[in-house]
Enzyme design. Structure first.
Site, mmCIF file in Angstrom:
data_model
loop_
_atom_site.group_PDB
_atom_site.id
_atom_site.type_symbol
_atom_site.label_atom_id
_atom_site.label_comp_id
_atom_site.label_asym_id
_atom_site.label_seq_id
_atom_site.Cartn_x
_atom_site.Cartn_y
_atom_site.Cartn_z
ATOM 1 N N ASN A 135 -67.182 12.005 22.220
ATOM 2 C CA ASN A 135 -68.614 12.390 22.145
ATOM 3 C C ASN A 135 -68.737 13.725 22.394
ATOM 4 O OD1 ASN A 135 -68.509 11.565 24.698
ATOM 5 N ND2 ASN A 135 -69.851 10.065 24.399
ATOM 6 N N THR A 173 -68.807 8.075 38.414
ATOM 7 C CA THR A 173 -70.003 8.618 37.591
ATOM 8 C C THR A 173 -70.093 7.847 36.373
ATOM 9 O OG1 THR A 173 -69.377 11.007 38.508
ATOM 10 C CG2 THR A 173 -70.711 10.678 36.557
ATOM 11 N N HIS A 297 -16.850 22.442 7.418
ATOM 12 C CA HIS A 297 -16.445 22.439 6.084
ATOM 13 C C HIS A 297 -17.401 23.082 4.844
ATOM 14 C CE1 HIS A 297 -16.340 20.414 1.832
ATOM 15 N NE2 HIS A 297 -15.232 20.702 2.070
ATOM 16 N N ASN A 298 -16.926 24.071 4.010
ATOM 17 C CA ASN A 298 -17.889 24.552 3.269
ATOM 18 C C ASN A 298 -19.014 25.252 3.905
ATOM 19 O OD1 ASN A 298 -16.241 24.289 1.213
ATOM 20 N ND2 ASN A 298 -17.677 22.735 -0.079
ATOM 21 N N GLU A 327 -15.053 27.982 6.908
ATOM 22 C CA GLU A 327 -14.458 28.202 5.703
ATOM 23 C C GLU A 327 -15.032 29.023 4.732
ATOM 24 O OE1 GLU A 327 -12.912 25.146 2.140
ATOM 25 O OE2 GLU A 327 -14.453 24.371 3.628
ATOM 26 N N ASP A 329 -14.810 30.373 0.978
ATOM 27 C CA ASP A 329 -14.166 30.155 -0.346
ATOM 28 C C ASP A 329 -14.655 31.469 -1.255
ATOM 29 O OD1 ASP A 329 -13.432 27.705 0.214
ATOM 30 O OD2 ASP A 329 -15.173 26.789 -1.104
ATOM 31 N N HIS A 342 -19.317 27.967 -3.768
ATOM 32 C CA HIS A 342 -18.615 26.676 -4.077
ATOM 33 C C HIS A 342 -18.221 26.631 -5.503
ATOM 34 C CE1 HIS A 342 -17.982 22.204 -3.356
ATOM 35 N NE2 HIS A 342 -16.591 23.018 -3.331
ATOM 36 N N GLU A 376 -9.939 30.169 1.425
ATOM 37 C CA GLU A 376 -9.600 29.530 -0.083
ATOM 38 C C GLU A 376 -9.557 30.592 -0.953
ATOM 39 O OE1 GLU A 376 -11.192 26.037 -2.937
ATOM 40 O OE2 GLU A 376 -10.716 25.481 -0.793
ATOM 41 N N LYS A 421 -6.487 31.731 8.203
ATOM 42 C CA LYS A 421 -5.551 30.660 7.756
ATOM 43 C C LYS A 421 -5.888 30.783 6.432
ATOM 44 C CE LYS A 421 -6.750 26.646 6.621
ATOM 45 N NZ LYS A 421 -6.721 25.991 5.377
ATOM 46 N N LYS A 423 -2.870 30.790 2.415
ATOM 47 C CA LYS A 423 -1.693 31.019 2.104
ATOM 48 C C LYS A 423 -1.026 32.251 2.040
ATOM 49 C CE LYS A 423 -0.829 26.972 -0.240
ATOM 50 N NZ LYS A 423 0.393 26.040 0.069
ATOM 51 N N SER A 504 -3.694 20.819 4.647
ATOM 52 C CA SER A 504 -5.052 20.459 4.533
ATOM 53 C C SER A 504 -4.963 19.106 3.780
ATOM 54 C CB SER A 504 -5.807 21.506 3.879
ATOM 55 O OG SER A 504 -6.191 22.541 4.550
ATOM 56 N N ARG A 532 -5.760 19.712 9.118
ATOM 57 C CA ARG A 532 -7.065 19.813 8.881
ATOM 58 C C ARG A 532 -7.513 18.644 7.755
ATOM 59 N NH1 ARG A 532 -9.377 22.561 4.420
ATOM 60 N NH2 ARG A 532 -11.727 23.022 4.670
ATOM 61 N N ASP A 629 -42.182 -0.353 18.566
ATOM 62 C CA ASP A 629 -41.630 -1.472 19.169
ATOM 63 C C ASP A 629 -40.240 -0.965 19.308
ATOM 64 O OD1 ASP A 629 -44.271 -2.786 18.571
ATOM 65 O OD2 ASP A 629 -43.196 -3.297 16.447
ATOM 66 N N TYR A 683 -38.518 -0.787 15.801
ATOM 67 C CA TYR A 683 -38.001 -2.041 15.183
ATOM 68 C C TYR A 683 -38.957 -2.302 14.122
ATOM 69 C CZ TYR A 683 -37.474 -6.977 14.082
ATOM 70 O OH TYR A 683 -36.960 -8.247 13.599
#
Length: 733
Positions: A135, A173, A297-298, A327, A329, A342, A376, A421, A423, A504, A532, A629, A683
Site C-alpha cells: 500500500n 509502530t 565435437h563440431n 574440431e 570441418d 557441417h 576434417e 590433428k 590425415k 577416431s 578420440r 517442494d 518435486y
C-alpha cells in the site's frame, strides 16, 4: 547513478573484496582522512575503521537501507572536491536529510567497482521492501510480509513468521488500521533473523564451550576433528579469523563470532572442492597419450547438427570453458576462401581464417597447455594450399610441427602450442598418393539409413566399405602434428599404433567394442594409440552420450557437443575442474601406456549426510507459481559396479531454508574414475523440475561440513543458493 551491467560472478567478486576491507579517503571540509571501509553483508552495513576519536562507543557504520543514492564525483557538491581528482570520488546520500558521505577511491576503476557493488546491494533491499509494502505507506505489516516470503520461495508457518516479526519490531509502530508494522530498518533486522542458519549455530555451540566465540584453538580443534584437515596450524586459524571475522573488536582479539564462522564455512577455503585441486598439481611431463583431454565435437555449431548456425563465438566459448581439442570441418568456399560447416547439411558457413584468429587469441587465456585442432579436410588442393598459408601466418610461432622420428611429447613440452590433428601422407609418398577420407557427416547418413532399415525390419547387407582417397597438398601435410589413423580393429590399431597417433571412433562403434570386448582389450587400445570418440550421427539434436564409459577404458579425447547443456556435459565440466581446470588430467596408473593392466583395488566407503539448503530459486521452467517442494538426488558415475543413485525425502513448501538431515552410504571400488553429481529439483507428480546441480570428481572432495553453490543449466553459479553436507570417507576394510 546508473548501475553498470555486471555478471553475477563479477559482482560477487567485487563484494568479496569489499568484505575484506578497502582503504579509501573520507573527504570532509576539504580535508582527507584515510579509513578502512568494510562491507558486512549479513548486517547490511558499511563500517569504517581508522578514526582517532577516543570516546566513540562503537565502530562507525552506514546502514545500507538508509542509503538514498550513490552519486559520482561530478554530481556532488563541488566545494568538497578542491584539489581532488573528481574521477576517483563518489558520494553516498544517507537518510531523510540526505547527508553526504564523500569518499575517494585509489583510482577510477576501483571507484566504479565500489559504487556499482553498493548500488546493487542497497537497491536489492529497497526493492524487496517496496515489493512488500503493497500500500506504499513506507511500512510493512505482517500480512504484507507473508506475501513477500511466498514470492521469495518460502512458505512458513505463520506462527514462526510472527515470532520473528515481533523480535524485529522494536519500535512497536502501528499503521492507521492499527496493525503493527516494520520500517525499513526493522525490515532488515527481520530479514537477518529469518536467514539465520540454525544448523550452523548448533555446530558452532559444540565448539565454543559456553562462550560466544571460537578462539584460534577452538577453530583448530574443529578443523582437525570435523574437517579432517591434517596440515592446519593454529597460526593458519589466526589468519582465517582475521580474514573472516567482521567485528573489529573480535578480530583484534583473534576471536571468531557465529557470523564470522558462517562466513568462514561459506568461503572457498572450506568448500567441498579441495582447493589443492584448483591448481595444476599433476605430473605434466608424461607423454600426451597418458592424459584425458577436454574435447569438443563440431565446435563451430551453436545449435543442432542439421540447420543450426555456425559461429566463431562457439570456439571462443569452448576455449573459455577449458576445452583443449576443437574440431574444424573444412570445405571449399567462394573466392578461394576455405570455410567451416557441417558438410551435407544446411548449417551456416564461417570463414576458416576468422576461426583461426579467434583460436590464436583465446587458446591460452584459461590454460597454457596445448590446443589440438582436429581437422576434417574436404578441400580441393587449391584451397588446401590456402588453408596451409592461413594456418602458418595466423598461428605463427604457436604452431607445433612434430618430427615423426621424435618421441611423443608431453603437455609440458607443448605449453602455449597449437597442433593440428589430421590425415598425413606416409613418408616417401608421391604427388599421386592420397589419404583415406574420414567423413563424420557421411557416417551420419549411413547411420540414419541403418536406423530406418531396422525400424522397417530390413537387414542391410554387410559391405566391406572401401575408404575414399583424397589428395593432400604437401604444404598442409607438413603442418600436421598428430597423425590420424583409420580405425579397423583393436588388433590392427595396437599393432600399428603410435603414442602420437590418434584414431577416431564413433559412439555407436565404440559402444559395440565395449559390449564385444572385455575392458582389458579396450584399455590395450588406449595404451597403444590416442583414441578420440564422438557422438553418433543420429544425434542431430546435438545431444550427448555419457562420456564416463569412454573414460573408464582410457579414451583420451572424448568429444561432446559443447552447446548442449545436458548431464553428460555437466559431467565433463565437473571432471575437468580438477588439476586447476587446465584441460589435461593424468589418467590413473593402470590406464597409462606401458603400465600393467591389473587395476589396484583401493575401495572407499563414502558417507554423505544431506543437511540443508539455503535460498533455492524457483525452477526457470516452472509455471506452478507456488513455493517449491525441494528434493536432493545424489548420483555416482563411474565403473558399472560403482553406479548408484539415491534421493532425499521431499520438503514441502520451503525453498528458502529446507532441512533434511538424511544419511546415505556408497561403496566406491574405483575412486579414480568416480564423479558425483548432486541435483536439486522441485518435486511434482507430473515430473520434477530442475533447480540446480553440482558435479565433482570423487578425489577432489573434502571431508567434514561442506557447503557449495549450485549451478543452473547454463553452468552459471547461482549465488546465495547453497547446499550443506557432511562428508566422511573411509577405506573399506
Amino acid at each position: 547513478m546508473a548501475t553498470p551491467e555486471k555478471s553475477k560472478e563479477s559482482l560477487e567478486a567485487d563484494l568479496k573484496e569489499l568484505e575484506k576491507g578497502i582503504v579509501m579517503n573520507k573527504v570532509k571540509h576539504g580535508n582527507q582522512y584515510e579509513r578502512i571501509y568494510v562491507l558486512d553483508r549479513d548486517k547490511m552495513v558499511l563500517r569504517y575503521e581508522g578514526s582517532t576519536k577516543v570516546f566513540r562507543k562503537k565502530t562507525p557504520e552506514i546502514a545500507l537501507h538508509n542509503i538514498i543514492e550513490i552519486r559520482l564525483g561530478e554530481n556532488s557538491h563541488t566545494k568538497r572536491f578542491r584539489n581532488l581528482n573528481k574521477e576517483q570520488c563518489f558520494s553516498i546520500v544517507v537518510g531523510a536529510r540526505h547527508n553526504l558521505v564523500t569518499l575517494m577511491s585509489p583510482n577510477e576503476n576501483l571507484r566504479d567497482i565500489h559504487t556499482s557493488s553498493l548500488t546493487n546491494l542497497f537497491t536489492w533491499i529497497r526493492d524487496a521492501f517496496l515489493s512488500a509494502d503493497k500500500n506504499s505507506d513506507g511500512e510493512v505489516d505482517f500480512d504484507e510480509l507473508v506475501k513477500l516470503l511466498k514470492s521469495l520461495n518460502a512458505r512458513m508457518k505463520k506462527k514462526y513468521i510472527l515470532q520473528i516479526f515481533n523480535e524485529a519490531n522494536t519500535n512497536k509502530t502501528a499503521n492507521r488500521y492499527g496493525k503493527q508494522t516494520l520500517d525499513s530498518e526493522e525490515f532488515v533486522k527481520f530479514y537477518h533473523l529469518l536467514t539465520r542458519r540454525s544448523e550452523l549455530e548448533e555446530l558452532f555451540k559444540r565448539y565454543v564451550r559456553g562462550k560466544s566465540y571460537l578462539s584460534s584453538g577452538d577453530l583448530l580443534k574443529f578443523l582437525k576433528q570435523q574437517q579432517k584437515e591434517k596440515t592446519v596450524t593454529e597460526d593458519m586459524c589466526k589468519e582465517w579469523i582475521k580474514k573472516f571475522e567482521p567485528d573489529p573488536c573480535f578480530k583484534q582479539q583473534i576471536r571468531l563470532s557465529l557470523l564470522g564462522f558462517q562466513l568462514f564455512l561459506a568461503s572457498p577455503e572450506q568448500s567441498i572442492f579441495n582447493p589443492a585441486c584448483l591448481q595444476v598439481y599433476q605430473d605434466m611431463k608424461q607423454p600426451m597419450i597418458n592424459y584425458f583431454i577436454n574435447s569438443s565435437h563440431n565446435t563451430y555449431l551453436l545449435e543442432d547438427q542439421l540447420h543450426g548456425p555456425s559461429s566463431v563465438e562457439a570456439y571462443i566459448r569452448a576455449l573459455q570453458k577449458g576445452c583443449r581439442c576443437v574440431e574444424l570441418d573444412c570445405w571449399d568456399g567462394d573466392d578461394d576462401e576455405p570455410v567451416i560447416y557441417h558438410g551435407h547439411t544446411l548449417t551456416s558457413k564461417i570463414q576458416l581464417d576468422k576461426v583461426l584468429i579467434a583460436i590464436k587469441e583465446y587458446s591460452f587465456k584459461t590454460s597454457p597447455y596445448p590446443v589440438i585442432l582436429s581437422i576434417e579436410n574436404h578441400c580441393s588442393l587449391t584451397q588446401q594450399k590456402v588453408m596451409a598459408h592461413q594456418i602458418k601466418t595466423i598461428l605463427g610461432n604457436n604452431l607445433y610441427i612434430h618430427d615423426d622420428n621424435a618421441p611423443c611429447p608431453s603437455p609440458h613440452d607443448l605449453m602455449n602450442k597449437i597442433l593440428l590433428k589430421g590425415k598425413k601422407l606416409p613418408p616417401l609418398s608421391t604427388d599421386n598418393d592420397g589419404v583415406s577420407d574420414e567423413d563424420e557427416a557421411e557416417e551420419m547418413e549411413e547411420e540414419k539409413k541403418k536406423a530406418e532399415a531396422s525400424r522397417e525390419g530390413i537387414e542391410m547387407p554387410k559391405e566391406e566399405k572401401i575408404p575414399k582417397k583424397v589428395k593432400l597438398e604437401k604444404s598442409l601435410n607438413e603442418l600436421i602434428g598428430i597423425r590420424s589413423q583409420r580405425f579397423t580393429s583393436i588388433e590392427h590399431a595396437v599393432d600399428n599404433g603410435d603414442p602420437f597417433k590418434m584414431t577416431s571412433i564413433g559412439e555407436m562403434k565404440m559402444c559395440n567394442l565395449l559390449e564385444e570386448n572385455i575392458v582389458e582389450d579396450n584399455r590395450k587400445l588406449t595404451k597403444a594409440i590416442m583414441v578420440r570418440t564422438y557422438p553418433a550421427g543420429l544425434r542431430t539434436d546435438s545431444s550427448n552420450y555419457t562420456p564416463v564409459m569412454m573414460w573408464n577404458v582410457g579414451c583420451q579425447v572424448v568429444a561432446l557437443n559443447y552447446q548442449t547443456e545436458d548431464t553428460p556435459m555437466q559431467l565433463l565440466l565437473g571432471k575437468f575442474l580438477d588439476n586447476g581446470g587446465c584441460g589435461y588430467l593424468l589418467k590413473p596408473s593402470y590406464l597409462l601406456s606401458g603400465k600393467p593392466e591389473v587395476e589396484p583395488s583401493q575401495p572407499k566407503l563414502l558417507a554423505i549426510k544431506v543437511i540443508s539448503a539455503y535460498q533455492l530459486p524457483k525452477p526457470s521452467e516452472s509455471f506452478k507459481g507456488e513455493v517449491i517442494d525441494p528434493i536432493v538426488k545424489i548420483e555416482i558415475h563411474g565403473m558399472d559396479e560403482d553406479k548408484a543413485e539415491k534421493k532425499t525425502r521431499v520438503i514441502r513448501n520451503n525453498g528458502f531454508n529446507p532441512r533434511w538431515d538424511e544419511d546415505f552410504e556408497f561403496r566406491i571400488d574405483h575412486p579414480d574414475l568416480c564423479i558425483l553429481r548432486f541435483t536439486v529439483k522441485d518435486y511434482d507428480l507430473g515430473g520434477d523440475d530442475f533447480i540446480g546441480y553440482f558435479t565433482i570428481p570423487f578425489n577432489c572432495m573434502q571431508e567434514g561440513y561442506r557447503q557449495f553453490n549450485l549451478n543452473n543449466k547454463k553452468n552459471e553459479v547461482i549465488y546465495k543458493s547453497m547446499l550443506l553436507l557432511h562428508i566422511d570417507i573411509k577405506p573399506v576394510s
